[in-house]
Motif scaffolding. Sequence first.
Motif, PDB file in Angstrom:
ATOM      1  N   GLU A 199      20.420 -71.470  94.831  1.00 58.78           N
ATOM      2  CA  GLU A 199      20.070 -70.181  95.424  1.00 58.78           C
ATOM      3  C   GLU A 199      18.621 -70.162  95.905  1.00 58.78           C
ATOM      4  OE1 GLU A 199      22.265 -67.677  95.869  1.00 58.78           O
ATOM      5  OE2 GLU A 199      23.777 -69.025  95.046  1.00 58.78           O
ATOM      6  N   GLU A 221      15.428 -63.784 107.473  1.00 58.00           N
ATOM      7  CA  GLU A 221      15.180 -64.689 106.346  1.00 58.00           C
ATOM      8  C   GLU A 221      13.695 -64.786 106.043  1.00 58.00           C
ATOM      9  OE1 GLU A 221      16.897 -68.202 107.907  1.00 58.00           O
ATOM     10  OE2 GLU A 221      18.971 -67.570 107.544  1.00 58.00           O
ATOM     11  N   LYS A 262      17.894 -70.714 102.359  1.00 52.44           N
ATOM     12  CA  LYS A 262      17.602 -70.020 101.122  1.00 52.44           C
ATOM     13  C   LYS A 262      16.091 -70.084 100.847  1.00 52.44           C
ATOM     14  CE  LYS A 262      21.891 -69.055  99.975  1.00 52.44           C
ATOM     15  NZ  LYS A 262      22.563 -69.690  98.816  1.00 52.44           N
TER      16      LYS A 262
END
Length: 305
Positions: A199, A221, A262
């Motif tokens: 993650e 992001e 991520k």
Amino acid sequence: MSNINLYKSMNFSEDVNKAICNLAKEHKEILCIYKIGLSLENTPILAINLGLGKKKILINATHHARELINTILLLDQIQYIVNLYETNASVKDISIRELLNEITFVFVPLVNPDGADLVLNGISYVSNQYINMFSLKREFFESWKSNIRGVDLNRNYPTRYPSSDTVEYPGSKGYTGPWYFSEPETCALKDLTESCLFEGSISYHSSGEEIYWEFNQLEEEKYRDYQIAKIISEETGYVLIEEPRPNRGNGYKDWFIENYKKPALTMEVSPYVGERKVPIKYYQRIFQQNKNVPIIFAREVLTIK
């Protein structure tokens, strides 16, 4: 109890792996260890799972040989979090037991064991197959960043915008390697990452008290990752670094962000010390600034969308 005495060990990688195994034996209910690969000198590269959750977060250290103080930091972070778990404690209003039921930290404390041993032991450590590369003085090894055959492991990951300041030949730093993922150490991280689908990740480096958090993310992001990095900056006092686009690099953090979309941080933990390993006098300060970083990072990764 700190593992800082390992910083003077003449058998650093061996003693680090023993310390990892001892931790796992003492805390079997929450820790497990496994080998993710072998270095060029056939030293096991170990990972430690801490937690019971399905979601995983990677914390890695010592891609660069002279930055081995971060191996000590990760071992102490593990012990610290285990102690919090066993006493049912909370940090920053985060219940450690609840957190570790939701996530698992995967620690890789020593990505570059051969390089770390070289920094501490000098030419006496180098085996015959690599000795021809090392007609160098002992003092030189204290600035060494690469692995045992002169590849800078944090330049050995493929990205769309590679570093522009690499060197063409094996040496102490900056050589990308004959091809990306040419080294067993980076292949070990690649295989681990592909199997775990983390993650988020934190890569610990050593000098400058800075946080690198960008690598050409989309705006949504980038906003998410900035929010996380800002909170870690507030916790540590480290400066957030914003770079002109396109961001360039071949580090683990760069590859991870580009491929997995991520959050990922590169943490430079000590005051700037130049081309050498971090003096031991800075360690307690480093630990206090970073002991809660994995916990806070995990909370933010799980909650910030």
